[in-house]
Scaffold this motif. Structure first.
Motif, PDB file in Angstrom:
ATOM      1  N   TRP A  90       0.849  -1.195   0.000  1.00 43.36           N
ATOM      2  CA  TRP A  90       0.000   0.000   0.000  1.00 43.36           C
ATOM      3  C   TRP A  90       0.886   1.246   0.000  1.00 43.36           C
ATOM      4  O   TRP A  90       0.621   2.225  -0.704  1.00 43.36           O
ATOM      5  CB  TRP A  90      -0.909  -0.022   1.223  1.00 43.36           C
ATOM      6  CG  TRP A  90      -2.112   0.872   1.161  1.00 43.36           C
ATOM      7  CD1 TRP A  90      -2.237   2.045   0.465  1.00 43.36           C
ATOM      8  CD2 TRP A  90      -3.356   0.660   1.820  1.00 43.36           C
ATOM      9  NE1 TRP A  90      -3.480   2.587   0.649  1.00 43.36           N
ATOM     10  CE2 TRP A  90      -4.190   1.752   1.489  1.00 43.36           C
ATOM     11  CE3 TRP A  90      -3.838  -0.315   2.673  1.00 43.36           C
ATOM     12  CZ2 TRP A  90      -5.496   1.877   1.985  1.00 43.36           C
ATOM     13  CZ3 TRP A  90      -5.137  -0.190   3.164  1.00 43.36           C
ATOM     14  CH2 TRP A  90      -5.951   0.885   2.815  1.00 43.36           C
ATOM     15  N   ALA A 107      -3.690  -3.448  -4.512  1.00 44.57           N
ATOM     16  CA  ALA A 107      -5.084  -3.335  -4.953  1.00 44.57           C
ATOM     17  C   ALA A 107      -5.852  -2.357  -4.085  1.00 44.57           C
ATOM     18  O   ALA A 107      -6.647  -1.543  -4.569  1.00 44.57           O
ATOM     19  CB  ALA A 107      -5.751  -4.703  -4.920  1.00 44.57           C
ATOM     20  N   LEU A 108      -5.610  -2.431  -2.774  1.00 47.37           N
ATOM     21  CA  LEU A 108      -6.277  -1.497  -1.869  1.00 47.37           C
ATOM     22  C   LEU A 108      -5.871  -0.060  -2.172  1.00 47.37           C
ATOM     23  O   LEU A 108      -6.709   0.855  -2.137  1.00 47.37           O
ATOM     24  CB  LEU A 108      -5.951  -1.856  -0.414  1.00 47.37           C
ATOM     25  CG  LEU A 108      -6.504  -3.197   0.074  1.00 47.37           C
ATOM     26  CD1 LEU A 108      -5.992  -3.509   1.477  1.00 47.37           C
ATOM     27  CD2 LEU A 108      -8.027  -3.194   0.045  1.00 47.37           C
ATOM     28  N   GLN A 111      -4.874   1.093  -5.120  1.00 43.34           N
ATOM     29  CA  GLN A 111      -5.508   1.460  -6.386  1.00 43.34           C
ATOM     30  C   GLN A 111      -6.988   1.787  -6.191  1.00 43.34           C
ATOM     31  O   GLN A 111      -7.524   2.711  -6.808  1.00 43.34           O
ATOM     32  CB  GLN A 111      -5.372   0.301  -7.388  1.00 43.34           C
ATOM     33  CG  GLN A 111      -3.951  -0.061  -7.765  1.00 43.34           C
ATOM     34  CD  GLN A 111      -3.441   0.766  -8.939  1.00 43.34           C
ATOM     35  OE1 GLN A 111      -4.043   1.746  -9.336  1.00 43.34           O
ATOM     36  NE2 GLN A 111      -2.308   0.357  -9.480  1.00 43.34           N
ATOM     37  N   LEU A 112      -7.642   1.027  -5.343  1.00 39.22           N
ATOM     38  CA  LEU A 112      -9.090   1.146  -5.187  1.00 39.22           C
ATOM     39  C   LEU A 112      -9.499   2.247  -4.215  1.00 39.22           C
ATOM     40  O   LEU A 112     -10.471   2.986  -4.460  1.00 39.22           O
ATOM     41  CB  LEU A 112      -9.653  -0.198  -4.700  1.00 39.22           C
ATOM     42  CG  LEU A 112     -11.161  -0.385  -4.740  1.00 39.22           C
ATOM     43  CD1 LEU A 112     -11.676  -0.270  -6.167  1.00 39.22           C
ATOM     44  CD2 LEU A 112     -11.540  -1.738  -4.155  1.00 39.22           C
ATOM     45  N   ALA A 114      -7.525  -2.891  -9.214  1.00 43.28           N
ATOM     46  CA  ALA A 114      -8.102  -3.742  -8.178  1.00 43.28           C
ATOM     47  C   ALA A 114      -8.554  -5.078  -8.763  1.00 43.28           C
ATOM     48  O   ALA A 114      -8.384  -6.136  -8.138  1.00 43.28           O
ATOM     49  CB  ALA A 114      -9.277  -3.031  -7.516  1.00 43.28           C
ATOM     50  N   LEU A 116      -7.429  -8.487  -7.178  1.00 42.48           N
ATOM     51  CA  LEU A 116      -8.425  -9.231  -6.420  1.00 42.48           C
ATOM     52  C   LEU A 116      -8.808 -10.536  -7.117  1.00 42.48           C
ATOM     53  O   LEU A 116      -8.966 -11.566  -6.454  1.00 42.48           O
ATOM     54  CB  LEU A 116      -9.660  -8.355  -6.189  1.00 42.48           C
ATOM     55  CG  LEU A 116      -9.418  -7.132  -5.302  1.00 42.48           C
ATOM     56  CD1 LEU A 116     -10.687  -6.292  -5.180  1.00 42.48           C
ATOM     57  CD2 LEU A 116      -8.931  -7.552  -3.921  1.00 42.48           C
TER      58      LEU A 116
END
Length: 487
Positions: free
Chosen positions: A65, A193-194, A196-197, A298, A302
């Motif tokens: 992150w 991913a977190l 990006q999202l 994400a 994911l």
């Protein structure tokens, strides 16, 4: 692959050691000691292993992150710090290059055990995150201070990214190592991913960095309370004292399969890192918003996590490493090829579907490659080969970001692009497009593909017999036979 002769390498006797929190014994194994008598060792796994694994997962999420904190909002961050997007890219690139600098320390630390490595990572994460926040608040944003904090978080990454193979070898049996390695290793891209999202929705740059710093600080606390090692070994191979770093390097250097794995791993991990960092810049010249690009990132991660969660337990049961590698590598190269034209469709379907396939294949391959590396380099200590593989991936990731950024066609006018949206003008090569960069990415990915497909072929010198698995299966099988005979 003979057993070490020193008494320190003998399986540790654990007879009579029981505790309330033990699970049932995995098995009983026996091997010859220096006096040519059998020493019986009861192999067990402990519930406490999940505590350390959970912390390793948590830190890998946080450190990734940190890596992609600014990538999903590259345009906004460039405006806030009054720098170019190339400078924002260097926040990701510098993070990756920091891995190389600290890797010898990481290798030495992990050779002594994963807990020390986890604590080092936690300290560096605390320092790096709050220095980054200070840099965003001071004088309206000081880019140099933020970069310094980013490098500190980059130094923290290898201490937990390299650790999964060493941790799973220390705490898990041969029927659970791939799943444990997958869980800890794939937590790293989950953090990406977190980022990006979520990051595009966290408000201003200072607020975004503050929230990430708070999360990182809370995540580091349990690191100082996890157990250092199980009271007794979980398997026969785990009971053998780890080979020194020098001896491990010597053994690895004589394994042709390792060189093939290194090149394949470094290139595909490097491109995954570059692709994740540059995804926003790949898409927005075609009218994709930062939110849409973030969702694409994400999806990449994911979907990969879900598929890896299904495939890893299967691999734990079958140990079909070669089959997995040969099936998955083409499924990584082909989406990179197809992505050359995906942004030009100006629809969400093509980028999202290709990102899903790329994520599923990349994430499923990662733990298989790491565990197969341990197998072909046994009895080398797991962290040595793992560190080398990850160093290659991080180094090439940084290089690929620089090269792909240089191949960008000018700069996009973000205000005009946002007004027009995905369905408006600009042709197939709008200003700021990364078409040439995507061609470069696909060409290298395809050029490397024949190497993993050659693994296991005897005439190429890439045939390899079981290493660590042979130790576990042979010793545990022998003792089960003895127990049956004596019943």
């Amino acid at each position: 692959m003979g057993a070490p002769s020193s008494s320190s390498n003998n399986v540790r006797s654990v007879a009579g050691q029981h505790s309330d929190n033990e699970e049932r014994p995995h098995g009983v194994a026996s091997r010859w000691n220096n006096r040519n008598t059998y020493s019986h060792t009861h192999f067990r796994v402990y519930k406490r292993r999940w505590f350390g694994l959970a912390q390793l997962v948590l830190l890998n999420i946080v450190v990734s992150w940190d890596w992609l904190t600014f990538a999903p909002v590259s345009a906004s961050a460039a405006e806030y710090f009054d720098v170019s997007e190339t400078a924002i890219n260097w926040l990701s690139t510098g993070f990756l290059f920091a891995f190389i600098v600290i890797s010898p320390v990481v290798m030495w630390t992990l050779n002594h055990g994963p807990k020390q490595s986890i604590m080092w990572s936690s300290v560096l994460l605390l320092l790096g995150n709050w220095i980054r926040y200070a840099g965003t608040r001071a004088s309206g944003g000081i880019y140099g201070v933020v970069m310094f904090g980013q490098i500190l978080t980059g130094l923290a990454q290898p201490f937990v990214l390299v650790a999964p193979t060493r941790y799973s070898d220390l705490w898990f049996t041969e029927s659970g190592r791939i799943s444990a390695t997958a869980l800890a290793s794939l937590a790293n891209p989950l953090g990406g991913a977190l980022a990006q999202l979520i990051n595009p929705f966290l408000g201003s740059v200072p607020h975004m960095v503050l929230y990430v710093s708070i999360i990182a600080s809370v995540a580091t606390i349990p690191s100082f309370f996890i157990p250092a090692a199980p009271p007794t070994p979980p398997s026969a191979s785990s009971a053998i004292s780890k080979t020194s770093i020098r001896e491990s390097l010597s053994h690895i250097s004589r394994s042709p399969s390792f060189y093939v794995l290194f090149i394949t791993f470094a290139v595909y991990v490097g491109f995954f890192n570059a692709f994740s960092s540059l995804l926003n810049q790949i898409l927005y010249p075609y009218g994709f918003t930062e939110d849409e690009a973030g969702i694409c990132g994400a999806v990449l991660i994911l979907v990969g996590l879900v598929v890896a969660a299904i495939s890893s337990p299967i691999m734990d049961r079958t140990h079909a490493y070669l089959l997995g590698i040969k099936l998955l590598c083409p499924l990584i190269a082909i989406p990179y090829l197809a992505f050359i034209w995906a942004p030009q469709t100006r629809t969400l379907v093509a980028p999202y579907v290709l990102a899903a396939v790329l994520g599923a294949s990349s994430f499923s391959l990662l733990p298989i490659a790491l565990e197969y590396m341990v197998e072909v380099t046994f009895p080398a200590s797991p962290e040595v080969g793992s560190t080398i593989l990850w160093c290659g991936g991080q180094l090439l990731g940084g290089i690929f970001i620089v090269v792909m950024n240089a191949l960008k066609s000018g700069e996009a006018d973000l205000k005009e692009v946002s007004k027009g949206g995905r369905g408006q003008g600009g042709g197939s090569r709008p200003p700021g497009n990364m078409y040439n960069a995507l061609v470069f990415q696909a060409a290298i990915a395809l050029a490397v593909l024949p190497l993993p497909l050659a693994l296991g072929i005897k005439k190429f010198g890439l045939k390899h017999e079981k290493g660590r698995l042979r130790v576990d299966e042979h010793l545990e099988g022998d003792d089960e036979a003895q127990e049956g005979a004596g019943a």
